[in-house]
Enzyme design. Sequence first.
Site, PDB file in Angstrom:
ATOM      1  N   ASP A 128     -30.105 -19.456 -27.214  1.00  0.00           N
ATOM      2  CA  ASP A 128     -31.218 -19.943 -28.030  1.00  0.00           C
ATOM      3  C   ASP A 128     -32.174 -18.822 -28.432  1.00  0.00           C
ATOM      4  O   ASP A 128     -32.383 -17.880 -27.669  1.00  0.00           O
ATOM      5  CB  ASP A 128     -32.026 -20.986 -27.244  1.00  0.00           C
ATOM      6  CG  ASP A 128     -31.388 -22.354 -27.320  1.00  0.00           C
ATOM      7  OD1 ASP A 128     -30.202 -22.438 -27.700  1.00  0.00           O
ATOM      8  OD2 ASP A 128     -32.071 -23.331 -26.988  1.00  0.00           O
TER       9      ASP A 128
ATOM     10  N   HIS B  26     -31.108 -17.606 -22.737  1.00  0.00           N
ATOM     11  CA  HIS B  26     -31.939 -16.954 -23.761  1.00  0.00           C
ATOM     12  C   HIS B  26     -31.683 -15.449 -23.746  1.00  0.00           C
ATOM     13  O   HIS B  26     -32.560 -14.656 -23.379  1.00  0.00           O
ATOM     14  CB  HIS B  26     -33.414 -17.267 -23.507  1.00  0.00           C
ATOM     15  CG  HIS B  26     -33.773 -18.701 -23.745  1.00  0.00           C
ATOM     16  ND1 HIS B  26     -33.501 -19.697 -22.847  1.00  0.00           N
ATOM     17  CD2 HIS B  26     -34.355 -19.303 -24.813  1.00  0.00           C
ATOM     18  CE1 HIS B  26     -33.916 -20.869 -23.343  1.00  0.00           C
ATOM     19  NE2 HIS B  26     -34.436 -20.649 -24.532  1.00  0.00           N
TER      20      HIS B  26
END
Length: 235
Positions: free
Chosen positions: A53, A199
């Site tokens: 993400d 992430h």
Amino acid sequence: MRKYFLIITSSIVLFLILGAAIFLISRSLSFQFFGEIYPNVVTSKKVIALTFDDGPSVKTDSILKILEDNKVKATFFLNGNKIENNFKETQRIVLSGNEIGNHSYSHNRLLFKSKRHIKDQIVRTDSLIRLAGYSHPIHFRPPYGKKFLMLPLYLKSDNRKTIMWDIDPESYADIASDSDKIADYVVQNSKNGSIILLHVMFREPSLKSVAVIIKKLKEEGYEFKTVSELLEFNE
Ligand SMILES: [Zn+2]
């Protein structure tokens, strides 16, 4: 007097219950009021998906190289504003053959926003992804995983799937800062059809954990799929 006290107290209690319900629904990984939502897929096959993400960022080439070296494809949920600032990086993700998803333009919570605002966040990001040369379907992941009424309603009207996750090692403070612990957590908790969230664009330990995760899960017999490929396995 007593009557007013009762009315006020019960209003407060009702308000708190309603607030708690909205909070729980807004962060649910597996429920939304409209459209399809996937925290994972249900399958007897040893298939799994890596999802990254935010971004792109300066870390793009590092993660692409790790994926290429390990002959694995993943799915990148990107933000429109970051695509604008890292357009060449976005094009390299497209050329690498990895999947790209939409993670909104500015990464604000789309909880109580108007349909117009939500549409703008999604359409602008879609356009940038297309401009970078991507031609496949674009799934959506809500910023912070947050959604309530209007976002799922809009996604359903646009025939879009909401992609969540079921493996989130970074949500544990004692794990998030250590790449070995991240890898261990992912390997221990993964199951058939899992969707792993990391992430890597902004978290160095997460980036470092990817090669280990791939190696160990491959040893356990898992095959890595993009989100679109994984959805094909849903039974
Ligand atoms: Zn995000």
